[in-house]
Design an enzyme around this catalytic site. Structure first.
Site, mmCIF file in Angstrom:
data_model
loop_
_atom_site.group_PDB
_atom_site.id
_atom_site.type_symbol
_atom_site.label_atom_id
_atom_site.label_comp_id
_atom_site.label_asym_id
_atom_site.label_seq_id
_atom_site.Cartn_x
_atom_site.Cartn_y
_atom_site.Cartn_z
ATOM 1 N N LYS A 135 0.657 -1.257 -0.074
ATOM 2 C CA LYS A 135 -0.070 0.049 -0.083
ATOM 3 C C LYS A 135 0.714 1.156 -0.110
ATOM 4 O O LYS A 135 0.342 2.269 0.100
ATOM 5 C CB LYS A 135 -0.987 0.298 1.222
ATOM 6 N N GLY A 188 2.072 2.537 -2.780
ATOM 7 C CA GLY A 188 1.786 3.291 -4.086
ATOM 8 C C GLY A 188 2.630 2.196 -5.002
ATOM 9 O O GLY A 188 3.196 2.658 -5.919
ATOM 10 N N THR A 189 2.654 1.044 -4.893
ATOM 11 C CA THR A 189 3.187 0.007 -5.695
ATOM 12 C C THR A 189 2.956 -0.082 -7.013
ATOM 13 O O THR A 189 3.432 -0.065 -8.264
ATOM 14 C CB THR A 189 3.293 -1.521 -5.116
ATOM 15 N N THR A 190 1.673 0.137 -7.324
ATOM 16 C CA THR A 190 0.885 0.028 -8.318
ATOM 17 C C THR A 190 1.346 1.074 -9.413
ATOM 18 O O THR A 190 1.530 1.115 -10.464
ATOM 19 C CB THR A 190 -0.696 0.204 -8.245
ATOM 20 N N HIS A 229 7.589 -7.426 -2.238
ATOM 21 C CA HIS A 229 7.393 -6.868 -0.871
ATOM 22 C C HIS A 229 8.294 -7.327 0.194
ATOM 23 O O HIS A 229 7.897 -6.871 1.402
ATOM 24 C CB HIS A 229 5.758 -7.308 -0.543
ATOM 25 N N ARG A 249 5.743 4.658 2.432
ATOM 26 C CA ARG A 249 4.818 5.809 2.488
ATOM 27 C C ARG A 249 4.559 5.911 4.164
ATOM 28 O O ARG A 249 4.624 5.133 4.826
ATOM 29 C CB ARG A 249 3.329 5.336 1.962
ATOM 30 N N SER A 270 -5.068 2.660 4.177
ATOM 31 C CA SER A 270 -4.939 2.089 2.874
ATOM 32 C C SER A 270 -5.255 0.632 2.907
ATOM 33 O O SER A 270 -5.944 -0.187 2.084
ATOM 34 C CB SER A 270 -3.707 2.347 1.982
ATOM 35 N N ARG A 313 -7.785 3.460 -4.795
ATOM 36 C CA ARG A 313 -8.854 4.126 -4.003
ATOM 37 C C ARG A 313 -9.024 5.429 -4.112
ATOM 38 O O ARG A 313 -9.746 5.805 -4.959
ATOM 39 C CB ARG A 313 -8.575 3.593 -2.589
ATOM 40 N N GLY A 342 -5.759 7.483 -3.483
ATOM 41 C CA GLY A 342 -4.493 8.156 -3.962
ATOM 42 C C GLY A 342 -4.178 9.531 -3.438
ATOM 43 O O GLY A 342 -3.635 10.358 -4.266
HETATM 44 P P1 A3P Z 1 -5.021 4.705 -1.210
HETATM 45 O O1 A3P Z 1 -5.714 3.402 -0.347
HETATM 46 O O2 A3P Z 1 -4.777 5.624 0.019
HETATM 47 O O3 A3P Z 1 -5.924 5.285 -1.626
HETATM 48 P P2 A3P Z 1 -0.259 -0.239 -3.709
HETATM 49 O O4 A3P Z 1 -0.251 -0.090 -5.158
HETATM 50 O O5 A3P Z 1 1.005 -0.282 -2.959
HETATM 51 O O6 A3P Z 1 -1.185 -1.335 -3.097
HETATM 52 O O7 A3P Z 1 -0.913 1.114 -2.817
HETATM 53 C C1 A3P Z 1 -2.192 1.368 -3.293
HETATM 54 C C2 A3P Z 1 -2.297 2.712 -2.875
HETATM 55 O O8 A3P Z 1 -1.866 3.605 -3.726
HETATM 56 C C3 A3P Z 1 -3.600 3.276 -2.591
HETATM 57 O O9 A3P Z 1 -3.853 4.280 -1.749
HETATM 58 C C4 A3P Z 1 -4.015 3.536 -4.197
HETATM 59 O O10 A3P Z 1 -5.075 4.379 -4.374
HETATM 60 C C5 A3P Z 1 -2.772 4.496 -4.497
HETATM 61 N N1 A3P Z 1 -2.792 4.410 -5.882
HETATM 62 C C6 A3P Z 1 -2.804 3.716 -6.853
HETATM 63 N N2 A3P Z 1 -2.488 4.091 -8.261
HETATM 64 C C7 A3P Z 1 -1.919 5.430 -7.999
HETATM 65 C C8 A3P Z 1 -1.401 6.430 -8.926
HETATM 66 N N3 A3P Z 1 -1.401 6.070 -10.104
HETATM 67 N N4 A3P Z 1 -1.002 7.394 -8.208
HETATM 68 C C9 A3P Z 1 -1.218 7.986 -6.808
HETATM 69 N N5 A3P Z 1 -1.429 6.729 -5.949
HETATM 70 C C10 A3P Z 1 -1.969 5.850 -6.525
#
Ligand code: A3P
Length: 317
Positions: free
Chosen positions: A67, A69-71, A131, A153, A161, A283, A285
């Site tokens: 969580k 911001g991996t994605t 991870h 983060r 998150s 979610r 972000g």
């Molecule tokens: P929130 O739950 O605070 O919205 P991960 O990718 O490590 O699983 O982390 C997910 C978090 O990154 C979520 O945070 C998600 O909304 C946010 N996120 C996903 N894509 C993003 C993007 N392109 N830019 C910024 N934040 C992003």
């Protein structure tokens, strides 16, 4: 294409049964393996990854706490490294594939139960993610010259998150926020303790800055162009004056932005092979969403723990 590694399952079962165990809020149970809380579902992959992975000097590994911001960073690194192959952004793979498909997790997607993937056919530079904490990485990832980009983060937003994410994955009911918070504070969370994870990469980034680049979600949000240029330089592929003039930095950031990725059909309706809906990774972000969920006392408690754990470092969130 998979090769068999028949020795894994029994070994894995034996190891799991010998490990400390806690009821999970992330999955039914978490097991403490080499100082890291892991769900049993991931254990075969973790063991196989540790045992069989052979890093190449040209490999790039994105390491993150769940969580963090991996994605987002998967999308950014993929676009950055493949920018010459995909100059036409209207036909970019990110428009039709979720970032987790383009940049697989080593211990979750590639090394899976009873199977060792043949990664030799991957073209260099190979881009993977994990991870696992620095200490738990396979030796070859540590001793080779492969590069590690680490993203974390602030713990309050990370916790909130993760709490939302686990609720989405549960079939029924919501995790109690208070119970999950108590576990997170005690270090019991997926790939936790959170602070040990961050510290493991922080230490390595100080001792070996050519190997580990330490990034924070909050800084990426605040100064995305600065951070992206930094990543490009660290990976040995800085933006050329021509690319700068064409606005490639901003093109990548726009393509990978929350607003763009979260509204693509593939991310609204698709599913990963592991079962998670793609939309669960998008979610809000934003920075500071914890204020909508944690009481001031909870926030203070996490701040106190963080201050204490990071006392010897310059780390601040
Ligand atoms: P929130 O739950 O605070 O919205 P991960 O990718 O490590 O699983 O982390 C997910 C978090 O990154 C979520 O945070 C998600 O909304 C946010 N996120 C996903 N894509 C993003 C993007 N392109 N830019 C910024 N934040 C992003």
């Amino acid at each position: 294409k998979y090769l068999q590694a028949n020795d894994l399952t029994q070994e894995c079962r034996d190891i799991i049964s010998s490990l400390p165990k806690e009821e999970g809020w992330v999955s039914n149970h978490l097991h403490l393996y080499h100082g890291c809380w892991i769900t049993p579902r991931y254990m075969p992959g973790v063991l196989a990854f540790q045992k069989h992975f052979q890093a190449r000097d040209t490999d790039i590994i994105l390491a993150t706490t769940p969580k963090a911001g991996t994605t987002w960073l998967k999308a950014i690194l993929f676009s950055l490294l493949n920018r010459v192959s995909y100059p036409d952004l209207q036909k970019h793979p990110l428009l039709t594939s979720n970032p987790h498909v383009l940049v697989p997790f080593l211990e979750i997607d590639l090394y899976i139960e009873n199977q060792v993937p043949d990664l030799t056919s991957f073209v260099s530079p190979r881009l993977f993610s994990t991870h696992l904490s620095y200490n738990s990485l396979p030796t070859s990832a540590k001793v080779s010259n492969c590069k590690i980009v680490y993203l974390c983060r602030n713990p309050k937003d990370t916790f909130v998150s993760l709490w939302h994410f686990t609720n989405k994955l549960r079939l029924k009911g919501t995790n109690s926020l208070e119970e999950a918070f108590d576990k997170f504070c005690r270090g019991v969370s997926l790939y936790g303790p959170y602070w040990d994870h961050v510290l493991s990469f922080w230490k390595e980034s100080i001792e070996n800055p050519q190997k580990v680049l330490f990034l924070k979600y909050e800084k990426m949000k605040e100064q995305p162009t600065y951070e992206l240029r930094k990543v490009a330089e660290f990976l040995g592929c800085p933006f050329t004056p021509g690319e700068e003039a064409k606005g490639v930095v901003n093109d990548i950031l726009r393509l990978c932005s929350f607003d763009n990725l979260s509204t693509l059909e593939v991310n609204k309706s698709g599913k990963l092979s592991s079962g998670e809906a793609n939309e669960a990774f998008f979610r809000r972000g934003e920075v500071g969403d914890y204020t909508n969920y944690l009481t001031p006392e909870m926030a203070e408690k996490l701040d106190r723990i963080t201050e204490e754990k990071f006392r010897e470092t310059q780390l601040k969130f």
